[in-house]
Design an enzyme around this catalytic site. Sequence first.
Site, mmCIF file in Angstrom:
data_model
loop_
_atom_site.group_PDB
_atom_site.id
_atom_site.type_symbol
_atom_site.label_atom_id
_atom_site.label_comp_id
_atom_site.label_asym_id
_atom_site.label_seq_id
_atom_site.Cartn_x
_atom_site.Cartn_y
_atom_site.Cartn_z
ATOM 1 N N THR A 297 1.617 -4.039 3.858
ATOM 2 C CA THR A 297 0.968 -4.830 5.377
ATOM 3 C C THR A 297 0.844 -5.824 6.118
ATOM 4 O O THR A 297 1.154 -7.154 7.461
ATOM 5 C CB THR A 297 0.689 -3.569 6.325
ATOM 6 O OG1 THR A 297 -0.204 -3.640 5.593
ATOM 7 C CG2 THR A 297 1.389 -2.123 6.781
ATOM 8 N N ASP A 298 0.705 -6.779 4.910
ATOM 9 C CA ASP A 298 -0.280 -8.380 5.433
ATOM 10 C C ASP A 298 0.345 -9.234 5.245
ATOM 11 O O ASP A 298 0.748 -9.596 6.548
ATOM 12 C CB ASP A 298 -0.284 -8.749 4.074
ATOM 13 C CG ASP A 298 -2.504 -7.536 3.808
ATOM 14 O OD1 ASP A 298 -2.282 -6.848 4.426
ATOM 15 O OD2 ASP A 298 -2.854 -7.727 2.558
ATOM 16 N N SER B 188 1.895 -7.298 -1.252
ATOM 17 C CA SER B 188 2.479 -8.310 -0.122
ATOM 18 C C SER B 188 1.385 -10.023 -0.566
ATOM 19 O O SER B 188 2.085 -10.555 0.246
ATOM 20 C CB SER B 188 2.902 -7.756 1.073
ATOM 21 O OG SER B 188 2.007 -7.616 2.505
ATOM 22 N N THR C 161 0.635 -1.265 -0.222
ATOM 23 C CA THR C 161 -0.175 0.104 -0.371
ATOM 24 C C THR C 161 1.349 1.353 -0.073
ATOM 25 O O THR C 161 0.369 2.246 -0.263
ATOM 26 C CB THR C 161 -0.529 -0.449 1.258
ATOM 27 O OG1 THR C 161 -1.605 -1.491 1.343
ATOM 28 C CG2 THR C 161 -1.849 1.461 1.069
HETATM 29 N N1 ASP Z 1 -2.645 -5.712 1.153
HETATM 30 C C1 ASP Z 1 -2.063 -4.795 1.302
HETATM 31 C C2 ASP Z 1 -0.078 -5.644 1.300
HETATM 32 O O1 ASP Z 1 -0.267 -5.768 2.316
HETATM 33 C C3 ASP Z 1 -1.254 -4.034 2.473
HETATM 34 C C4 ASP Z 1 -0.581 -2.769 2.666
HETATM 35 O O2 ASP Z 1 0.017 -2.802 2.105
HETATM 36 O O3 ASP Z 1 -0.890 -2.067 3.856
HETATM 37 O O4 ASP Z 1 -0.116 -4.936 0.014
#
Ligand code: ASP
Length: 323
Positions: A88-89, A55, A12
């Site tokens: 973050t995932d 991710s 993200t």
């Molecule tokens: N779905 C996103 C990812 O992990 C969430 C993020 O980056 O915050 O790529």
Amino acid sequence: MKKILLLHTGGTIAMHEDEQTGTVGPSVSNPLYSTIESLSKIASVIVDDFLHLPSPHITPQHMLELSKRIERRIKTEYFEGVVITHGTDTLEETAYLLDLLLDTDVPVVVTGAMRSSNELGADGPYNLISSVRTAASDAAHGKGVLVVLNDEIHTAKNVTKTHTSNIATFQSPQYGPIGIVTRRDVDFHHVPSKRERYDVSTLTKNIVLIKCYAGMDPSLLDAILTTSMDGLVIEAFGQGNVPPGIVPGLEKLIKHHIPIVLVSRSFGGIVQDTYSYSGGGRHLKELGIIFTNGLNGQKARIKLMIALEVTSDRNKLQELFLT
Ligand code: ASP
């Protein structure tokens, strides 16, 4: 000025929101490039666009490649700190794998964002600046891989994503952050007590992670047995108890010499051999199931993947999981 390597992997933090649809997706060019000017006041930053993936698309093979790339670039180009931007995932899995594999005392910081680049209150640029400041700080030396978001510094081992959308999502249940990033300083108030490292250059094992639930269907275990699985991590209830119906399946796996690692689906605490009933912790210990001391399921899976490259001896594995 310190020389810092900034590796982008996507997530993200490198995405933008489509104002028509409200959906979030990858940007053609990384929006973080606009932060370079601010970063250059903190350190001499060299950018490496390693990956551009959400991710959930990141695999342990990407993580392994990332660790080799970091190690090579630190050794050949004498970087004094490394920052990785990541979705973050699965951020905690990448951070933990790097923590277990990297052979360096140079600060390595992983960061991300909960809001994409053009959303109101976008947290990416701020988290990136905090991370570069942390990576450039002398105090971050020798502390293992760190995760920096929302002004907090966490260890890769203890941190987990706790909220789907809140910017304070990264927490270390039970332990808390080991430091904070303030306007002026990067302040550590704890030092990680143990460092763990494995000399592993390939990841070849297929590890399955399953979660216990009330009334679990025992045939799930039989189905798993038909896959080419090298190890199983089971997220048990509470102190480490499973429904009695799956015990015969677990016994079968043990008979096939498939190591089973026990973690709790509870947020805090460790698994213990407390309960003697069928499927209770004591029973599982007697069966030869490997106990852990506080890792969550996804991190125990990463660790088992790495540990099985080093040994397949059950007692040795048990020893490794208690460190
Ligand atoms: N779905 C996103 C990812 O992990 C969430 C993020 O980056 O915050 O790529």
